[in-house]
Scaffold this motif. Structure first.
Motif, mmCIF file in Angstrom:
data_model
loop_
_atom_site.group_PDB
_atom_site.id
_atom_site.type_symbol
_atom_site.label_atom_id
_atom_site.label_comp_id
_atom_site.label_asym_id
_atom_site.label_seq_id
_atom_site.Cartn_x
_atom_site.Cartn_y
_atom_site.Cartn_z
ATOM 1 N N LEU A 144 0.841 -1.197 0.000
ATOM 2 C CA LEU A 144 0.000 0.000 0.000
ATOM 3 C C LEU A 144 0.875 1.245 0.000
ATOM 4 C CD1 LEU A 144 -2.934 1.043 0.121
ATOM 5 C CD2 LEU A 144 -2.705 1.039 2.621
ATOM 6 N N ARG A 145 0.686 2.107 -0.988
ATOM 7 C CA ARG A 145 1.490 3.326 -1.112
ATOM 8 C C ARG A 145 0.802 4.545 -0.506
ATOM 9 N NH1 ARG A 145 4.639 -0.316 -2.075
ATOM 10 N NH2 ARG A 145 5.529 -0.738 -4.098
ATOM 11 N N SER A 146 -0.537 4.596 -0.635
ATOM 12 C CA SER A 146 -1.299 5.694 -0.043
ATOM 13 C C SER A 146 -2.750 5.264 0.100
ATOM 14 C CB SER A 146 -1.211 6.969 -0.907
ATOM 15 O OG SER A 146 -1.901 6.797 -2.121
ATOM 16 N N ALA A 147 -3.438 5.934 1.025
ATOM 17 C CA ALA A 147 -4.864 5.674 1.237
ATOM 18 C C ALA A 147 -5.504 6.984 1.693
ATOM 19 C CB ALA A 147 -5.069 4.583 2.287
ATOM 20 N N GLU A 148 -6.664 7.273 1.126
ATOM 21 C CA GLU A 148 -7.366 8.516 1.445
ATOM 22 C C GLU A 148 -8.870 8.251 1.512
ATOM 23 O OE1 GLU A 148 -6.486 11.469 -1.544
ATOM 24 O OE2 GLU A 148 -4.473 10.638 -1.779
ATOM 25 N N TRP A 149 -9.497 8.830 2.511
ATOM 26 C CA TRP A 149 -10.951 8.749 2.614
ATOM 27 C C TRP A 149 -11.582 9.540 1.469
ATOM 28 C CZ3 TRP A 149 -12.938 5.154 5.415
ATOM 29 C CH2 TRP A 149 -12.294 4.723 6.573
ATOM 30 N N LEU A 150 -12.746 9.116 1.034
ATOM 31 C CA LEU A 150 -13.516 9.796 -0.013
ATOM 32 C C LEU A 150 -14.800 10.361 0.574
ATOM 33 C CD1 LEU A 150 -13.142 7.105 -2.827
ATOM 34 C CD2 LEU A 150 -11.909 9.279 -2.645
ATOM 35 N N ASP A 151 -15.432 11.241 -0.173
ATOM 36 C CA ASP A 151 -16.764 11.763 0.168
ATOM 37 C C ASP A 151 -16.816 12.453 1.531
ATOM 38 O OD1 ASP A 151 -17.605 10.437 -2.222
ATOM 39 O OD2 ASP A 151 -17.896 8.588 -1.076
ATOM 40 N N GLY A 152 -15.702 13.032 1.979
ATOM 41 C CA GLY A 152 -15.684 13.755 3.242
ATOM 42 C C GLY A 152 -15.533 12.893 4.475
ATOM 43 N N ALA A 153 -15.400 11.579 4.310
ATOM 44 C CA ALA A 153 -15.208 10.701 5.471
ATOM 45 C C ALA A 153 -13.850 11.002 6.110
ATOM 46 C CB ALA A 153 -15.282 9.240 5.052
ATOM 47 N N THR A 154 -13.761 10.804 7.412
ATOM 48 C CA THR A 154 -12.497 11.015 8.132
ATOM 49 C C THR A 154 -12.136 9.836 9.026
ATOM 50 O OG1 THR A 154 -13.648 12.141 9.923
ATOM 51 C CG2 THR A 154 -12.753 13.530 8.145
ATOM 52 N N ALA A 155 -13.030 8.862 9.116
ATOM 53 C CA ALA A 155 -12.800 7.685 9.951
ATOM 54 C C ALA A 155 -13.708 6.563 9.441
ATOM 55 C CB ALA A 155 -13.118 8.001 11.405
ATOM 56 N N PRO A 156 -13.404 5.327 9.824
ATOM 57 C CA PRO A 156 -14.239 4.226 9.337
ATOM 58 C C PRO A 156 -15.637 4.231 9.934
ATOM 59 C CG PRO A 156 -12.625 3.403 10.906
ATOM 60 C CD PRO A 156 -12.309 4.848 10.665
ATOM 61 N N VAL A 157 -16.593 4.042 9.075
ATOM 62 C CA VAL A 157 -17.990 3.843 9.434
ATOM 63 C C VAL A 157 -18.578 3.038 8.277
ATOM 64 C CG1 VAL A 157 -18.724 6.043 8.411
ATOM 65 C CG2 VAL A 157 -20.134 4.978 10.141
ATOM 66 N N VAL A 158 -19.486 2.136 8.559
ATOM 67 C CA VAL A 158 -20.045 1.294 7.497
ATOM 68 C C VAL A 158 -20.576 2.170 6.371
ATOM 69 C CG1 VAL A 158 -21.848 -0.384 6.918
ATOM 70 C CG2 VAL A 158 -20.523 -0.644 9.025
ATOM 71 N N GLY A 159 -20.165 1.862 5.153
ATOM 72 C CA GLY A 159 -20.569 2.609 3.976
ATOM 73 C C GLY A 159 -19.545 3.625 3.510
ATOM 74 N N ALA A 160 -18.616 4.025 4.381
ATOM 75 C CA ALA A 160 -17.582 4.988 3.979
ATOM 76 C C ALA A 160 -16.676 4.349 2.920
ATOM 77 C CB ALA A 160 -16.755 5.431 5.185
ATOM 78 N N ARG A 161 -16.150 5.211 2.054
ATOM 79 C CA ARG A 161 -15.274 4.737 0.979
ATOM 80 C C ARG A 161 -13.890 5.354 1.136
ATOM 81 N NH1 ARG A 161 -16.611 5.776 -4.659
ATOM 82 N NH2 ARG A 161 -16.546 7.948 -4.027
#
Length: 174
Positions: free
Chosen positions: A44-61
């Motif tokens: 894994l080189r990088s990972a970024e939340w999408l759609d304004g998410a900032t932490a894990p929650v079911v449905g977040a991308r």
């Protein structure tokens, strides 16, 4: 460490575990921080939340960018499919109903610390590995076996890195 399955259609799995001398909350803070995961992973080189998410929650991308010497570089979108703070964080790569892989961290309080497991399942959806199998169908079992061993080594390194960070942070907090 354990892994099961021989063919991609069998949806083979790998699981590794370790015991960490730190409370589940501290371990959770590490495993649920996707932006920190690249420093703990070999691919894994990088990972970024999408759609304004900032932490894990079911449905977040989130989007992950990965690289491998033999497989090149690629980008995937993952969906959080299970999230229970201090217990489980799981995500499906690609279509959550038919993912190319399913990944999970499990945490369990154990003897004043945390038992951490990292588990993954290939398929049932197609992945980059599917392309290699398409090119060499007679070598499918070997291709899957080699990839499972790579995952096992990488995941072992990841949980060990998490253990070291969590335990070192504990010492600093004392």
């Amino acid at each position: 460490m354990e892994w099961t399955g021989a063919r991609y259609a069998d949806q083979p799995t790998v699981e590794v575990r370790t015991r960490i001398d730190a409370p589940p909350r501290r371990v959770w803070d590490l495993v649920s921080d996707i932006r920190r995961m690249p420093e703990l992973s070999t691919e894994l080189r990088s990972a970024e939340w999408l759609d304004g998410a900032t932490a894990p929650v079911v449905g977040a991308r989130f989007v992950g960018r990965s690289g491998h010497p033999s497989l090149g570089e690629w980008e995937t979108t993952s969906y959080v499919v299970e999230c229970a703070p201090c217990r489980v964080f799981a995500w499906a790569v690609g279509d959550p109903e038919h993912p190319s892989a399913l990944w999970r961290f499990g945490l369990r309080e154990a003897d004043g610390g945390t038992e951490l497991t990292q588990w993954m399942r290939m398929g049932p959806g197609r992945s980059g590995l599917s392309l290699a199998i398409d090119r060499m169908p007679d070598k499918e079992q070997k291709i899957v076996f080699v990839r499972l061993r790579e995952f096992e080594r990488s995941m072992t390194g990841t949980v060990e890195a998490i253990r070291k960070l969590a335990e070192n942070a504990e010492g600093a907090d004392a």
